[in-house]
Design an enzyme around this catalytic site. Sequence first.
Site, short mmCIF file in Angstrom:
data_model
loop_
_atom_site.label_atom_id
_atom_site.label_comp_id
_atom_site.label_asym_id
_atom_site.label_seq_id
_atom_site.Cartn_x
_atom_site.Cartn_y
_atom_site.Cartn_z
N LYS A 24 20.21 14.27 17.81
CA LYS A 24 21.12 13.17 17.45
C LYS A 24 22.50 13.73 17.10
O LYS A 24 23.53 13.21 17.55
CB LYS A 24 20.54 12.38 16.26
CG LYS A 24 19.32 11.55 16.65
CD LYS A 24 18.61 10.94 15.44
CE LYS A 24 17.32 10.23 15.87
NZ LYS A 24 16.53 9.69 14.76
N GLN A 55 16.09 9.92 8.18
CA GLN A 55 15.07 10.28 9.15
C GLN A 55 13.68 10.13 8.54
O GLN A 55 13.44 10.53 7.41
CB GLN A 55 15.30 11.73 9.63
CG GLN A 55 14.40 12.18 10.77
CD GLN A 55 14.64 11.43 12.09
OE1 GLN A 55 15.74 10.96 12.37
NE2 GLN A 55 13.61 11.31 12.90
N ASP A 68 19.98 2.44 12.23
CA ASP A 68 18.61 2.53 12.73
C ASP A 68 17.98 1.14 12.84
O ASP A 68 16.87 1.01 13.37
CB ASP A 68 17.75 3.36 11.75
CG ASP A 68 17.29 4.67 12.36
OD1 ASP A 68 17.30 4.77 13.60
OD2 ASP A 68 16.93 5.58 11.60
#
Length: 283
Positions: free
Chosen positions: A49, A93, A116
Amino acid sequence: MYSILSGTEVSKAILFKAKNDLAKFDKKPKLVIVYVGNDPASEVYVGMKIKKAQEIGMDAELKKLPDNTNQEDLLTLVNALNKDSSVTGFIVQLPLPKHIDTAKIIGAIDPAKDVDGFTPTNIGKLFLGISEESILLSATPAGVIKMLEHYKVDFKGKHAVVVGRSNIVGKPVASMLLNRNATVTICHSGTKNLADHTKTADILIVAVGKPKLITADLVKKGAYVIDVGTSKVNDKLYGDVDFENVIKKAHCSPVPKGVGPMTVAMLLSNVVKAKMHQNPSSI
Ligand code: GUN
């Protein structure tokens, strides 16, 4: 005869657009990734990412915290990122270490910075069928849909079977399919006779994490099969679909080079989208 649904290929177009959009901003959008602990798979995802963000000219920062970080400290960081006007969007994450309440952390993220698309606000709006353009969509499910759209899959009236009911893939992708007028079946660990469902799927999306769960006999001829699962066995990466055999009778995405690159591309597109929503006159 059947197409390999290539995330590597489709993601290039998405990243190209994100890169072009970025160039139009006076001040570059910034992505922050919070990564707690040392999960080996997360390490790889987070690295990809950051690398892709930098490649397209986005500001990206990794905040790596030790495994023993406590919940209060993590909440304090989330609140600081919510307030920091230099941060366009951020993600935490997953998975988080077991001593941390994931729902509490995700619930504390400002929905406008939730690139997200994991917060109850963004998931709830998706569930309510509110315009997808106006919300930040979960990156992996959005990537699955983009990939199918790229290959001109018509959703209306099709039978879409989703195997897996996770909050980050199964449930949101099922909502996106419903929003497109597919007839949706969600299968999970309690489902009896999985094959009875999968064999009738025009679109089959599998996100379980069991190597080669979906063998060719479970797939309808000519179906579109998207493999979201990843498992490492003896250092080799496997999907949930027996790709070598399924590709002989259906269109199928591989692992790797399937959904993985799409998730990264959609995350970065979400950062651009968040910036536009926060400041529509900035572009
Ligand atoms: N863990 C597995 N997939 C994801 C993802 O898309 N986002 C975050 N934050 N964690 C993940």
